[in-house]
Design an enzyme around this catalytic site. Structure first.
Site, PDB file in Angstrom:
ATOM      1  N   ASP A  83       0.820  -1.214   0.000  1.00 46.71           N
ATOM      2  CA  ASP A  83       0.000   0.000   0.000  1.00 46.71           C
ATOM      3  C   ASP A  83       0.854   1.265   0.000  1.00 46.71           C
ATOM      4  O   ASP A  83       0.337   2.373  -0.090  1.00 46.71           O
ATOM      5  CB  ASP A  83      -1.003   0.013   1.166  1.00 46.71           C
ATOM      6  CG  ASP A  83      -0.359   0.186   2.537  1.00 46.71           C
ATOM      7  OD1 ASP A  83       0.866   0.424   2.618  1.00 46.71           O
ATOM      8  OD2 ASP A  83      -1.081   0.081   3.551  1.00 46.71           O
ATOM      9  N   ASP A  84       2.174   1.112   0.106  1.00 45.93           N
ATOM     10  CA  ASP A  84       3.070   2.268   0.134  1.00 45.93           C
ATOM     11  C   ASP A  84       3.462   2.742  -1.258  1.00 45.93           C
ATOM     12  O   ASP A  84       4.066   3.809  -1.404  1.00 45.93           O
ATOM     13  CB  ASP A  84       4.341   1.927   0.920  1.00 45.93           C
ATOM     14  CG  ASP A  84       4.043   1.635   2.380  1.00 45.93           C
ATOM     15  OD1 ASP A  84       3.403   2.479   3.023  1.00 45.93           O
ATOM     16  OD2 ASP A  84       4.436   0.560   2.869  1.00 45.93           O
ATOM     17  N   SER A  86      -1.613   4.042   2.096  1.00 45.83           N
ATOM     18  CA  SER A  86      -1.734   3.482   3.440  1.00 45.83           C
ATOM     19  C   SER A  86      -3.089   3.842   4.039  1.00 45.83           C
ATOM     20  O   SER A  86      -3.596   4.950   3.838  1.00 45.83           O
ATOM     21  CB  SER A  86      -0.619   4.017   4.341  1.00 45.83           C
ATOM     22  OG  SER A  86       0.633   3.539   3.930  1.00 45.83           O
ATOM     23  N   ASN A 127       5.102  -3.733   4.546  1.00 45.36           N
ATOM     24  CA  ASN A 127       4.544  -2.415   4.783  1.00 45.36           C
ATOM     25  C   ASN A 127       5.531  -1.550   5.558  1.00 45.36           C
ATOM     26  O   ASN A 127       6.335  -2.050   6.338  1.00 45.36           O
ATOM     27  CB  ASN A 127       3.247  -2.559   5.591  1.00 45.36           C
ATOM     28  CG  ASN A 127       2.462  -1.276   5.664  1.00 45.36           C
ATOM     29  OD1 ASN A 127       1.897  -0.842   4.674  1.00 45.36           O
ATOM     30  ND2 ASN A 127       2.421  -0.662   6.840  1.00 45.36           N
ATOM     31  N   SER A 164       4.622  -6.722   7.384  1.00 40.80           N
ATOM     32  CA  SER A 164       4.732  -5.325   7.802  1.00 40.80           C
ATOM     33  C   SER A 164       5.979  -5.140   8.655  1.00 40.80           C
ATOM     34  O   SER A 164       6.280  -5.969   9.519  1.00 40.80           O
ATOM     35  CB  SER A 164       3.498  -4.895   8.600  1.00 40.80           C
ATOM     36  OG  SER A 164       2.324  -4.994   7.811  1.00 40.80           O
TER      37      SER A 164
END
Length: 324
Positions: free
Chosen positions: A26-27, A58, A133, A166
């Protein structure tokens, strides 16, 4: 002759263990963590397709956005690529690295429905990896917020085994500035090596099974601070955990009367510590990553969100008169 035989055995072993992996986050596709993981998975012999949002996404959880235009109206993260570029595309020198002007969840769909289907002859995927993440995603409180986990359960409900990774390095970094696969203290490199370690162990344990994880099941993995952010930790030990339990938390807010504004915060509530399913003897992700030295959490989750039979029957009994 002996050398030739050994070479053939080594080649066959590589062929057997090499898998097809879809990688997202998501970054953004330009993040150092995902680029390091891409190269380390390839170095391990896997065929990898990196397909991720063009910009930082994010906190988008499972939100599903698609481009409203075939060109970017604003710059991608770090202006990579700039506004005016195609809303989806790949690195000029590597057609396995793609960006998409969407969310993590829709990037997964784009990977399957366009990149793999249209550009790579509908290649099958053995595993979906999301992350690592930039920042941890622990407990059900973050499960419903994280875009990296959103990409993961999007893949799981499509029938693919998937893992959300993550890290505790929360900086938003550009791979062209900070990627260093030879720096043994670089957090993104350490995380990438640990991703390969866990992924390869999963495939090793697959044996003759058709799937590396059961249908409808995924993993949530969180790493502690490592390397340059904690010199004493360069090879975190794995700990089997659960999402709920002691120290599990979630997003909250607080009111700042002096500024007359609300600020983001975190909280912990009893509902996040209760155990209704799974192995209740396992420690929580938060307790391991935050309170144990140099330890990474590995939790198993399922997208069967129904309550267990005892709870279902109890509530169903109360509502029974309403059901025909």
């Amino acid at each position: 002759m002996q050398f030739l035989t050994q070479s053939i055995v080594l080649f066959l072993a590589t062929v057997v263990t090499a898998k097809n992996i879809l990688l997202s986050n998501d970054d953004g596709w330009q993040a150092t963590n995902i680029r390091a993981t891409y190269y380390k998975l390839k170095e391990a012999g896997h065929e990898v397709w990196l397909v991720a949002p063009v910009s930082q996404r994010s906190g988008y959880s499972g939100k599903f956005d698609v481009p409203s235009s075939s060109t970017l109206q604003t710059d991608g993260e770090f202006k990579y690529p700039p506004a005016g570029s195609k809303a989806w595309g790949h690195e000029e020198e590597d057609d396995h690295i793609w960006y998409f002007n969407g969310t993590p969840a829709s990037s997964i769909a784009f990977g399957f429905q366009y990149v793999l289907k249209e550009k790579f002859n509908d290649t099958s995927i053995d595993l979906v990896v999301a992350g690592p993440n930039e920042g941890t995603n622990m407990s059900p409180g973050m499960f419903t917020v994280s875009g990296t986990i959103g990409a993961t359960y999007n893949a799981v409900y499509r029938g693919y085994p998937a893992i959300a990774f993550s890290g505790s390095n929360s900086n938003n970094s550009f791979f062209k500035d900070s990627l260093d696969l030879n720096d043994t203290k670089e957090p993104s490199t350490i995380y990438a090596n640990k991703v390969v370690e866990l992924v390869d162990q999963l495939f090793k344990g697959q044996d003759d099974d058709d799937r590396v994880l059961p249908l409808g099941v995924g993993l949530n993995v969180n790493f502690p601070k490592v390397g340059h952010e904690d010199d004493s930790c360069t090879d975190p030990e794995w700990v089997h955990t659960r999402l709920t339990g002691d120290s599990a938390g979630g997003s909250d807010l607080k009111y700042n009367a002096d500024k007359d504004l609300f600020e983001s915060s975190s909280g912990s509530w009893e509902a996040l510590t209760i155990c209704n399913n799974g192995n209740c003897s396992l420690p929580s992700e938060n307790s391991v990553v935050e309170h144990r030295k140099c330890s990474a959490s590995v939790s198993v989750f399922a997208i069967d969100y129904d309550a267990n039979l005892k709870i279902t029957n109890k509530v169903g009994g109360v509502l029974g008169p309403l059901f025909k």
